[in-house]
Structure formats: C-alpha cells, structure tokens
Design a protein around this motif. Structure first.
Motif, mmCIF file in Angstrom:
data_model
loop_
_atom_site.group_PDB
_atom_site.id
_atom_site.type_symbol
_atom_site.label_atom_id
_atom_site.label_comp_id
_atom_site.label_asym_id
_atom_site.label_seq_id
_atom_site.Cartn_x
_atom_site.Cartn_y
_atom_site.Cartn_z
ATOM 1 N N SER A 172 0.835 -1.192 0.000
ATOM 2 C CA SER A 172 0.000 0.000 0.000
ATOM 3 C C SER A 172 0.874 1.247 0.000
ATOM 4 C CB SER A 172 -0.921 0.010 1.219
ATOM 5 O OG SER A 172 -0.169 0.194 2.401
ATOM 6 N N LEU A 173 0.307 2.332 -0.546
ATOM 7 C CA LEU A 173 1.043 3.601 -0.554
ATOM 8 C C LEU A 173 1.387 4.045 0.860
ATOM 9 C CD1 LEU A 173 -0.684 5.810 -3.287
ATOM 10 C CD2 LEU A 173 1.668 4.952 -3.291
ATOM 11 N N VAL A 174 0.481 3.799 1.805
ATOM 12 C CA VAL A 174 0.737 4.195 3.190
ATOM 13 C C VAL A 174 1.983 3.485 3.715
ATOM 14 C CG1 VAL A 174 -0.157 4.133 5.548
ATOM 15 C CG2 VAL A 174 -1.681 4.714 3.651
ATOM 16 N N HIS A 175 2.088 2.176 3.441
ATOM 17 C CA HIS A 175 3.257 1.425 3.904
ATOM 18 C C HIS A 175 4.533 1.934 3.231
ATOM 19 C CE1 HIS A 175 5.549 -2.085 5.339
ATOM 20 N NE2 HIS A 175 6.138 -2.025 4.157
ATOM 21 N N GLU A 176 4.465 2.185 1.927
ATOM 22 C CA GLU A 176 5.655 2.624 1.202
ATOM 23 C C GLU A 176 6.095 4.015 1.632
ATOM 24 O OE1 GLU A 176 4.968 2.185 -2.959
ATOM 25 O OE2 GLU A 176 4.834 0.000 -2.875
ATOM 26 N N VAL A 177 5.134 4.915 1.847
ATOM 27 C CA VAL A 177 5.480 6.251 2.347
ATOM 28 C C VAL A 177 6.115 6.131 3.726
ATOM 29 C CG1 VAL A 177 4.540 8.444 3.150
ATOM 30 C CG2 VAL A 177 3.758 7.482 0.984
ATOM 31 N N GLY A 178 5.528 5.301 4.574
ATOM 32 C CA GLY A 178 6.068 5.116 5.913
ATOM 33 C C GLY A 178 7.477 4.567 5.917
ATOM 34 N N GLU A 179 7.813 3.752 4.917
ATOM 35 C CA GLU A 179 9.161 3.199 4.825
ATOM 36 C C GLU A 179 10.192 4.308 4.638
ATOM 37 O OE1 GLU A 179 11.371 -0.553 2.558
ATOM 38 O OE2 GLU A 179 9.477 0.260 1.793
ATOM 39 N N GLY A 180 9.865 5.284 3.792
ATOM 40 C CA GLY A 180 10.774 6.411 3.612
ATOM 41 C C GLY A 180 10.888 7.269 4.849
ATOM 42 N N VAL A 181 9.752 7.489 5.529
ATOM 43 C CA VAL A 181 9.771 8.293 6.753
ATOM 44 C C VAL A 181 10.583 7.598 7.836
ATOM 45 C CG1 VAL A 181 8.333 9.254 8.595
ATOM 46 C CG2 VAL A 181 7.582 9.425 6.216
ATOM 47 N N ARG A 182 10.435 6.278 7.939
ATOM 48 C CA ARG A 182 11.182 5.538 8.958
ATOM 49 C C ARG A 182 12.682 5.597 8.700
ATOM 50 N NH1 ARG A 182 6.679 2.137 8.445
ATOM 51 N NH2 ARG A 182 7.739 0.824 6.915
ATOM 52 N N TRP A 183 13.064 5.601 7.425
ATOM 53 C CA TRP A 183 14.490 5.709 7.115
ATOM 54 C C TRP A 183 15.038 7.042 7.616
ATOM 55 C CZ3 TRP A 183 18.000 8.771 4.712
ATOM 56 C CH2 TRP A 183 19.241 8.208 4.434
ATOM 57 N N ILE A 184 14.296 8.120 7.401
ATOM 58 C CA ILE A 184 14.726 9.436 7.872
ATOM 59 C C ILE A 184 14.752 9.471 9.397
ATOM 60 C CG2 ILE A 184 14.111 11.890 7.931
ATOM 61 C CD1 ILE A 184 12.893 11.517 5.157
ATOM 62 N N ALA A 185 13.762 8.810 10.031
ATOM 63 C CA ALA A 185 13.681 8.830 11.494
ATOM 64 C C ALA A 185 14.907 8.190 12.137
ATOM 65 C CB ALA A 185 12.421 8.102 11.956
ATOM 66 N N ARG A 186 15.582 7.298 11.419
ATOM 67 C CA ARG A 186 16.773 6.648 11.962
ATOM 68 C C ARG A 186 18.040 7.441 11.678
ATOM 69 N NH1 ARG A 186 14.315 2.053 9.202
ATOM 70 N NH2 ARG A 186 13.118 0.798 10.689
ATOM 71 N N ASN A 187 17.905 8.609 11.022
ATOM 72 C CA ASN A 187 19.072 9.390 10.623
ATOM 73 C C ASN A 187 19.067 10.730 11.356
ATOM 74 O OD1 ASN A 187 20.991 10.983 9.143
ATOM 75 N ND2 ASN A 187 20.876 9.439 7.537
ATOM 76 N N PRO A 188 19.746 10.833 12.509
ATOM 77 C CA PRO A 188 19.682 12.064 13.313
ATOM 78 C C PRO A 188 20.280 13.276 12.628
ATOM 79 C CG PRO A 188 21.336 10.558 14.191
ATOM 80 C CD PRO A 188 20.581 9.801 13.140
ATOM 81 N N VAL A 189 21.286 13.070 11.772
ATOM 82 C CA VAL A 189 21.913 14.206 11.097
ATOM 83 C C VAL A 189 20.919 14.899 10.177
ATOM 84 C CG1 VAL A 189 23.689 14.870 9.445
ATOM 85 C CG2 VAL A 189 24.236 13.249 11.261
ATOM 86 N N ILE A 190 20.200 14.120 9.378
ATOM 87 C CA ILE A 190 19.220 14.707 8.467
ATOM 88 C C ILE A 190 18.075 15.345 9.251
ATOM 89 C CG2 ILE A 190 17.459 14.147 6.748
ATOM 90 C CD1 ILE A 190 19.374 12.291 5.425
#
Length: 392
Positions: A172-190
């Motif tokens: 689902s688009l919701v899952h795929e969008v969340g995957e990108g957000v979760r990647w950013i959430a694990r990156n404190p510098v960004i």
C-alpha cells in the motif's frame, strides 16, 4: 514565481491574497508530496517528469490568454497555482532520484551543486525578464513561461535515463510512504539539519513576500522590483558555483551556523528603508550562503539512500520545503497587514535567531563533519540489501 504575486497585487491590491496564491501552490505540493515519492519509485521517473511539464502547459497558456483579453480572475490564478503545485510535487522526487544514475558517486557533491546553480540561473534571469515583460503587458511573463514548459518537456524527451527496477512486490502507498519516513527517522543528522533549515526557509520565503509588498506600496517601479530577484538569484548562483570549494574549507555544521548567524545579523537591515537595491543585496548575501548547506545535506541524503527508496526519501524531505513554501508567503503577507513591513522583518529576524541557537546546541549537528560525497557511518540504520545498489 515572481510574476504571480505581482499579478495578484495588481488585480486585488491585497498582500494577503498575494501570499495566499503563492501559498496555495506550496500547500498543494505539500499534500501531493506524501504519495508522490512512492509513486515515482513505482513508475518510470523520466515519464513522470515529462508529463508534469506537459500538464502545466495548458493552464499557464489559459491564464496568459485571459490576461490578453482582460478577463483573468483570481480563481484562474488559483487554478494555475494548484496545477503547478501538483506537477512540482511529482517532478522533484523523480528528478532527484535519477541524479545518482547519471553521475558517478564521487561526482555526486559537484552534481548537486551544479543542479542548484541551474536553479539559481533561473532565479537570476526570471525576475529581471519577468519584471520587464510584466511592465509591457501582464500576459507576457506567462506566455514566456508556457514556452519554457514546452522546451523543458522537449529536453526531457531527448534525455536518456536508464529505467530503475521498481519493486517486484507492491504494498500500500501508506506502507511505502512510511518506509521512507522511517528511514529518515533513523538518521539524526538529516533530522536535525532539516529542522533548522525549515525554520530558516520559512523566514526567507516570508521575507521575499515582505520586501515585494514593501517595494510595491512604496511606489518602487516594477523594473526596480525585479532587481530584488536578480540580486537574490546572483547571490544564489555564485554560492552554488562555489559550494564545492566551500565544502572543502568548512564542515557542514560550520556552514549551517554561518548561514544562521549571518542571516540573523543582516535581516534587520531590511527594516531601515524600502529600497530595492538594499533588499536585493541582503537577500543576495543570504542566498549566497544557502547552497553550501543545501549541497552538503542533499549529497549526504543521496549517498546514503538506497535507490528503491530515493523517491520516497526525497519526497519526505521535500515536505520540509513545502512547509516553508506554504507558511512563508502566507506568514509574510499576514505580518505585513497586521504589524507593517518593518515589524514583519523584525519578527523574521527573531525567528532566525532561534534557528541559529538551535543549530549551535544540536548534538546531532556536532557530528555532521563529513564534507565528501560519502555518507558517514551511523548506528541503527537499516542495512542496504544488494538489490538496492543503483543501476549503472
């Protein structure tokens, strides 16, 4: 972008409506960006860019023809803003996602800087040309814009980009969008760098509208108002061209702090007098410093993001720019109507001061010392599978 708020000011005389028209495009982009990244990871990115340019062509042409007949209304201006926002939301992540496919990783930082320089060339040329064309006839800037969309579509059609492999299993688009957000959430510098950047960007977008309104109300000729954009674009272009050199001289954290403190110091000068040369010079200096920060953050993001996630991560990060683009002009117009343009300028200076303090105190930014195209190693990041390697 320069002619649209001038057109609304000419049609309505309202700084709030001028800010609302600019903000509507940004709000539309902000909303569409949520699924746009996932869609550009699914679809052929070259075709996405092509159709975005072709979609903008008929509405901008309709506005130009309506102005030629003196029948343009505020509703048509808002339609143009909406279509432009949708197209921009889909175009941006697709364009950013393909960049690592056309340059080697060692050249990525320079490529990002050159891309920023290209945008500032448009910023430099657009306001001057737009001001002159608007002075001749209100329709001319939009007729010229229609030609540029057609030319852009033709150039994209002639560009060879190897298609990326979309995921074999679609969720689902919701899952795929969340995957990108979760990647950013694990990156404190960004996370930290973009939090500071969005505060500064809101202020800069607000200041652009504030100085336009101040110059227009002070009776500054349209051609001189165009000088503001020309100087801003010239500063940004010079900064983008020099960004690779500056990256060798200072860390990304230092670049962020320099941008924050210099902007805080210079912004109050805008409240001294409604002079186009002063407005353009101050905004030009700020624009000169911004590309070094932008290049460092975007290079870090591209180098560390797997290809299958690039559209989603780019779109998610683009939401910060969308927030700034939407809130900035609307905030600027509202402040001008409520506290006057001098009070609005001082309010922006106070917000920039807060951004500078936040950048200086951020623990994550203290570790942001990488100046090459390679992303520094970080804990807790999801390992990149072999299938995520960018295609060559």
């Amino acid at each position: 972008m320069f002619a649209l708020p001038l057109l609304v000011l000419a049609l309505t005389g309202s700084a709030v409506q001028a800010g609302a028209a600019s903000a509507l495009s940004a709000v539309t982009r902000l909303v569409v960006l949520v699924p746009a990244g996932a869609l550009t990871d699914r679809w052929d990115r070259r075709r996405v860019m092509l159709w975005c340019e072709l979609a903008r062509l008929p509405v901008i042409t309709a506005l130009a023809l309506a102005l030629l007949r003196d029948s343009a209304g505020f509703g048509l201006v808002l339609l143009v803003a909406i279509v432009d926002g949708v197209a921009a939301a889909l175009f941006a992540p697709a364009e950013e996602a393909v960049l690592p496919q056309v340059v080697d990783k060692s050249q990525l930082s320079t490529a990002v800087a050159v891309t920023a320089a290209r945008s500032y060339v448009a910023t430099l040329a657009g306001p001057g040309i737009g001001g002159l064309l608007f002075s001749a006839h209100r329709a001319l800037p939009f007729l010229a814009n229609a030609l540029t969309y057609a030319l852009s579509g033709l150039l994209i059609l002639c560009t060879r980009i190897k298609a990326h492999r979309p995921p074999s299993e679609r969720r689902s688009l919701v899952h795929e969008v969340g995957e990108g957000v979760r990647w950013i959430a694990r990156n404190p510098v960004i996370r930290a760098s973009l939090l500071v950047a969005v505060m500064a960007s809101i202020c800069f977008n607000a200041l652009n509208l504030i100085v336009l309104a101040a110059a227009e109300r002070a009776g500054v000729p349209t051609g001189q108002i165009g000088l503001i954009g020309v100087l801003t674009g010239a500063g940004g272009l010079a900064g983008a061209l020099l960004a690779p050199r500056f990256q060798r001289l200072m860390t990304p954290r230092t670049a962020i702090l320099v941008l924050a403190w210099v902007s805080t110091a210079l912004t109050p000068l805008l409240a001294t007098t409604a002079d186009a040369l002063l407005f353009g010079a101050v905004l030009g200096v700020i624009a000169f410093l911004a590309p070094t920060v932008q290049t460092a953050v975007v290079t870090y993001q591209m180098a560390s993001t797997p290809d299958r996630l690039r559209g989603r991560v780019s779109a998610a990060l683009g939401l910060t720019g969308g927030v700034a683009g939407a809130a900035g002009p609307l905030l600027g117009g509202t402040l001008v109507e409520t506290v006057g343009w001098r009070g609005a300028v001082l309010g922006c200076a106070g917000a920039l001061l807060l951004a500078g303090v936040g950048a200086a105190l951020s623990p994550a930014l203290r570790s942001f010392t990488q100046v090459t195209g390679e992303a520094p190693a970080e804990p807790a990041l999801t390992p990149t599978p072999a299938t995520d390697t960018p295609e060559r």
